[in-house]
Motif scaffolding. Structure first.
Motif, PDB file in Angstrom:
ATOM      1  N   GLU A 186     -53.082 -12.807 -37.872  1.00 56.73           N
ATOM      2  CA  GLU A 186     -54.460 -13.252 -38.056  1.00 56.73           C
ATOM      3  C   GLU A 186     -54.882 -14.222 -36.969  1.00 56.73           C
ATOM      4  OE1 GLU A 186     -58.161 -13.364 -39.968  1.00 56.73           O
ATOM      5  OE2 GLU A 186     -56.433 -12.045 -40.259  1.00 56.73           O
ATOM      6  N   THR A 187     -53.963 -15.092 -36.589  1.00 55.61           N
ATOM      7  CA  THR A 187     -54.270 -16.075 -35.539  1.00 55.61           C
ATOM      8  C   THR A 187     -54.518 -15.382 -34.203  1.00 55.61           C
ATOM      9  OG1 THR A 187     -52.929 -17.755 -36.632  1.00 55.61           O
ATOM     10  CG2 THR A 187     -53.396 -18.082 -34.295  1.00 55.61           C
ATOM     11  N   ILE A 188     -53.662 -14.411 -33.827  1.00 55.86           N
ATOM     12  CA  ILE A 188     -53.835 -13.677 -32.569  1.00 55.86           C
ATOM     13  C   ILE A 188     -55.150 -12.917 -32.561  1.00 55.86           C
ATOM     14  CG2 ILE A 188     -52.925 -11.750 -31.214  1.00 55.86           C
ATOM     15  CD1 ILE A 188     -50.114 -12.700 -31.982  1.00 55.86           C
ATOM     16  N   HIS A 189     -55.470 -12.300 -33.713  1.00 53.20           N
ATOM     17  CA  HIS A 189     -56.738 -11.575 -33.809  1.00 53.20           C
ATOM     18  C   HIS A 189     -57.926 -12.518 -33.592  1.00 53.20           C
ATOM     19  CE1 HIS A 189     -59.725  -8.698 -35.184  1.00 53.20           C
ATOM     20  NE2 HIS A 189     -60.198  -9.645 -36.003  1.00 53.20           N
ATOM     21  N   ASN A 190     -57.885 -13.670 -34.206  1.00 48.76           N
ATOM     22  CA  ASN A 190     -58.984 -14.633 -34.060  1.00 48.76           C
ATOM     23  C   ASN A 190     -59.106 -15.135 -32.618  1.00 48.76           C
ATOM     24  OD1 ASN A 190     -59.582 -14.401 -36.780  1.00 48.76           O
ATOM     25  ND2 ASN A 190     -58.296 -16.149 -37.376  1.00 48.76           N
ATOM     26  N   LYS A 191     -57.959 -15.370 -31.970  1.00 50.67           N
ATOM     27  CA  LYS A 191     -57.983 -15.822 -30.580  1.00 50.67           C
ATOM     28  C   LYS A 191     -58.575 -14.749 -29.660  1.00 50.67           C
ATOM     29  CE  LYS A 191     -54.152 -19.133 -30.637  1.00 50.67           C
ATOM     30  NZ  LYS A 191     -52.788 -19.433 -30.113  1.00 50.67           N
ATOM     31  N   SER A 192     -58.216 -13.500 -29.919  1.00 51.01           N
ATOM     32  CA  SER A 192     -58.748 -12.395 -29.106  1.00 51.01           C
ATOM     33  C   SER A 192     -60.253 -12.294 -29.250  1.00 51.01           C
ATOM     34  CB  SER A 192     -58.075 -11.072 -29.507  1.00 51.01           C
ATOM     35  OG  SER A 192     -56.688 -11.120 -29.264  1.00 51.01           O
ATOM     36  N   ASP A 194     -60.031 -10.168 -20.604  1.00 52.93           N
ATOM     37  CA  ASP A 194     -59.401  -8.890 -20.937  1.00 52.93           C
ATOM     38  C   ASP A 194     -57.884  -8.965 -20.802  1.00 52.93           C
ATOM     39  OD1 ASP A 194     -61.838  -7.833 -21.476  1.00 52.93           O
ATOM     40  OD2 ASP A 194     -62.020  -6.706 -19.619  1.00 52.93           O
ATOM     41  N   GLN A 195     -57.424  -9.637 -19.759  1.00 56.93           N
ATOM     42  CA  GLN A 195     -55.995  -9.774 -19.536  1.00 56.93           C
ATOM     43  C   GLN A 195     -55.322 -10.539 -20.697  1.00 56.93           C
ATOM     44  OE1 GLN A 195     -54.398  -8.297 -17.034  1.00 56.93           O
ATOM     45  NE2 GLN A 195     -52.397  -9.043 -17.767  1.00 56.93           N
ATOM     46  N   LEU A 196     -55.982 -11.627 -21.094  1.00 59.60           N
ATOM     47  CA  LEU A 196     -55.427 -12.426 -22.196  1.00 59.60           C
ATOM     48  C   LEU A 196     -55.466 -11.667 -23.516  1.00 59.60           C
ATOM     49  CD1 LEU A 196     -56.981 -15.908 -21.302  1.00 59.60           C
ATOM     50  CD2 LEU A 196     -54.574 -15.219 -21.104  1.00 59.60           C
ATOM     51  N   VAL A 197     -56.539 -10.939 -23.747  1.00 59.43           N
ATOM     52  CA  VAL A 197     -56.653 -10.164 -24.988  1.00 59.43           C
ATOM     53  C   VAL A 197     -55.610  -9.057 -25.019  1.00 59.43           C
ATOM     54  CG1 VAL A 197     -58.126  -8.561 -26.265  1.00 59.43           C
ATOM     55  CG2 VAL A 197     -59.085 -10.690 -25.378  1.00 59.43           C
ATOM     56  N   LYS A 198     -55.377  -8.411 -23.860  1.00 50.02           N
ATOM     57  CA  LYS A 198     -54.346  -7.374 -23.809  1.00 50.02           C
ATOM     58  C   LYS A 198     -52.967  -7.961 -24.170  1.00 50.02           C
ATOM     59  CE  LYS A 198     -56.515  -4.326 -20.367  1.00 50.02           C
ATOM     60  NZ  LYS A 198     -56.406  -3.781 -18.994  1.00 50.02           N
ATOM     61  N   GLU A 199     -52.683  -9.136 -23.643  1.00 46.98           N
ATOM     62  CA  GLU A 199     -51.421  -9.803 -23.953  1.00 46.98           C
ATOM     63  C   GLU A 199     -51.336 -10.094 -25.463  1.00 46.98           C
ATOM     64  OE1 GLU A 199     -47.687 -11.250 -23.347  1.00 46.98           O
ATOM     65  OE2 GLU A 199     -48.975 -10.210 -21.904  1.00 46.98           O
ATOM     66  N   ASN A 200     -52.468 -10.549 -25.991  1.00 37.84           N
ATOM     67  CA  ASN A 200     -52.494 -10.811 -27.441  1.00 37.84           C
ATOM     68  C   ASN A 200     -52.290  -9.536 -28.253  1.00 37.84           C
ATOM     69  OD1 ASN A 200     -52.870 -13.534 -27.175  1.00 37.84           O
ATOM     70  ND2 ASN A 200     -55.095 -13.464 -27.420  1.00 37.84           N
ATOM     71  N   LEU A 201     -52.872  -8.447 -27.783  1.00 37.44           N
ATOM     72  CA  LEU A 201     -52.729  -7.174 -28.488  1.00 37.44           C
ATOM     73  C   LEU A 201     -51.283  -6.686 -28.452  1.00 37.44           C
ATOM     74  CD1 LEU A 201     -56.000  -5.326 -27.397  1.00 37.44           C
ATOM     75  CD2 LEU A 201     -55.461  -6.314 -29.644  1.00 37.44           C
ATOM     76  N   LYS A 208     -48.672  -8.698 -28.336  1.00 36.21           N
ATOM     77  CA  LYS A 208     -48.005  -9.559 -29.311  1.00 36.21           C
ATOM     78  C   LYS A 208     -48.310  -9.099 -30.741  1.00 36.21           C
ATOM     79  CE  LYS A 208     -47.956 -13.783 -26.523  1.00 36.21           C
ATOM     80  NZ  LYS A 208     -48.449 -15.183 -26.431  1.00 36.21           N
ATOM     81  N   LYS A 209     -49.588  -8.734 -30.937  1.00 35.18           N
ATOM     82  CA  LYS A 209     -50.003  -8.296 -32.273  1.00 35.18           C
ATOM     83  C   LYS A 209     -49.270  -7.026 -32.687  1.00 35.18           C
ATOM     84  CE  LYS A 209     -54.101  -7.128 -35.001  1.00 35.18           C
ATOM     85  NZ  LYS A 209     -55.565  -6.923 -34.975  1.00 35.18           N
ATOM     86  N   ALA A 210     -49.088  -6.095 -31.716  1.00 34.23           N
ATOM     87  CA  ALA A 210     -48.370  -4.852 -32.015  1.00 34.23           C
ATOM     88  C   ALA A 210     -46.924  -5.142 -32.395  1.00 34.23           C
ATOM     89  CB  ALA A 210     -48.428  -3.918 -30.800  1.00 34.23           C
ATOM     90  N   ASP A 211     -46.303  -6.108 -31.670  1.00 33.14           N
ATOM     91  CA  ASP A 211     -44.924  -6.473 -31.995  1.00 33.14           C
ATOM     92  C   ASP A 211     -44.841  -7.102 -33.389  1.00 33.14           C
ATOM     93  OD1 ASP A 211     -42.073  -6.946 -31.193  1.00 33.14           O
ATOM     94  OD2 ASP A 211     -42.689  -9.033 -31.432  1.00 33.14           O
ATOM     95  N   ILE A 212     -45.834  -7.947 -33.681  1.00 35.64           N
ATOM     96  CA  ILE A 212     -45.852  -8.585 -35.004  1.00 35.64           C
ATOM     97  C   ILE A 212     -46.123  -7.549 -36.096  1.00 35.64           C
ATOM     98  CG2 ILE A 212     -47.116 -10.212 -36.453  1.00 35.64           C
ATOM     99  CD1 ILE A 212     -47.481 -11.957 -33.982  1.00 35.64           C
TER     100      ILE A 212
END
Length: 241
Positions: free
Chosen positions: A69-75, A93-100, A102-106
């Protein structure tokens, strides 16, 4: 769990030999109860361990979801900042991709944790069922043990009485009854004798009291005549006498 099935397991004996050697069922049931209490302790320990794992994996699952939820909100926030011009679109976009990523791993971890939590919950349910069964078996065995002990007492008492009766044939019983009758007759005769002696003593006492009473009255009469000056001898010589 059938009581005889468990009895046959004690001593690692085969079923038929266990039946033949079943000399003291009370001791065997008591041993079975001790075994059940040991199994109950082991089942409770296993249940506690599995519950602890279930709680731990549940807490981890909750943490993964909070991170997701935190990664989604940050994105979402980064994309909004890019639209507002606070950060470049490329950087956002670069930061959101990194977050995505991380989100996939989570998300993968959440899926694994979900499966583990569900499996552990099934184990907890199964172990709780085993613990309940063992407790019910212990309760049932303790009740059966009490009943068996009571039956053994009655059986032993009955056997003792029957043994005594077997030693007494009809002649001995008749002889014993005759002796009891003679004793009763002796006691009754003795009681009657004491009663007659008591009545005789009372009759003698009455006679003595009457004599004493008459002597006392004559003395009083003579004393009264003496006070009045009446001569008893003249009274006897008078014409009226």
């Amino acid at each position: 769990m059938n009581i005889f099935q468990r009895l046959f397991k004690i001593g690692q004996a085969e079923t038929h030999s266990a039946i033949d050697k079943l000399e003291d069922p009370i001791k065997m049931i008591e041993q079975g109860l001790r075994d059940l209490h040991t199994e109950l302790d082991q089942a409770n320990r296993a249940l506690a361990e599995v519950k602890a794992m279930h709680i731990r994996r549940g807490n981890e699952l909750k943490q993964y979801r909070e991170e997701q939820e935190t990664i989604h909100n940050k994105s979402v926030l980064l994309l909004k900042k890019a639209q507002e011009g606070a950060v470049s679109i490329e950087e956002a976009d670069q930061l959101v991709k990194e977050n995505l990523r991380k989100k996939a791993d989570i998300t993968r971890r959440i899926t694994e944790a979900d499966l583990q939590v569900a499996s552990l919950q099934q184990q907890v349910t199964a172990l709780e069922g085993n613990v309940t069964k063992i407790k019910l078996s212990i309760t049932q065995w303790e009740s059966e043990l009490k009943t068996l002990k009571a039956r053994v007492k009655v059986s032993n008492a009955t056997q003792q009485i029957n043994k005594q009766l077997m030693k007494m044939d009809s002649n001995s019983v008749a002889s014993m009854l005759e002796r009891m009758k003679d004793k009763v007759l002796d006691e009754e005769a003795l009681a009657q004798a004491y009663g007659e002696m008591n009545q005789k003593e009372e009759s003698n006492d009455e006679k003595v009291n009457k004599i004493i009473e008459e002597i006392s009255v004559d003395d009083e009469l003579a004393k009264l005549k003496s006070q009045l000056g009446i001569d008893n001898a003249k009274e006897q010589d008078s014409p009226s006498s």
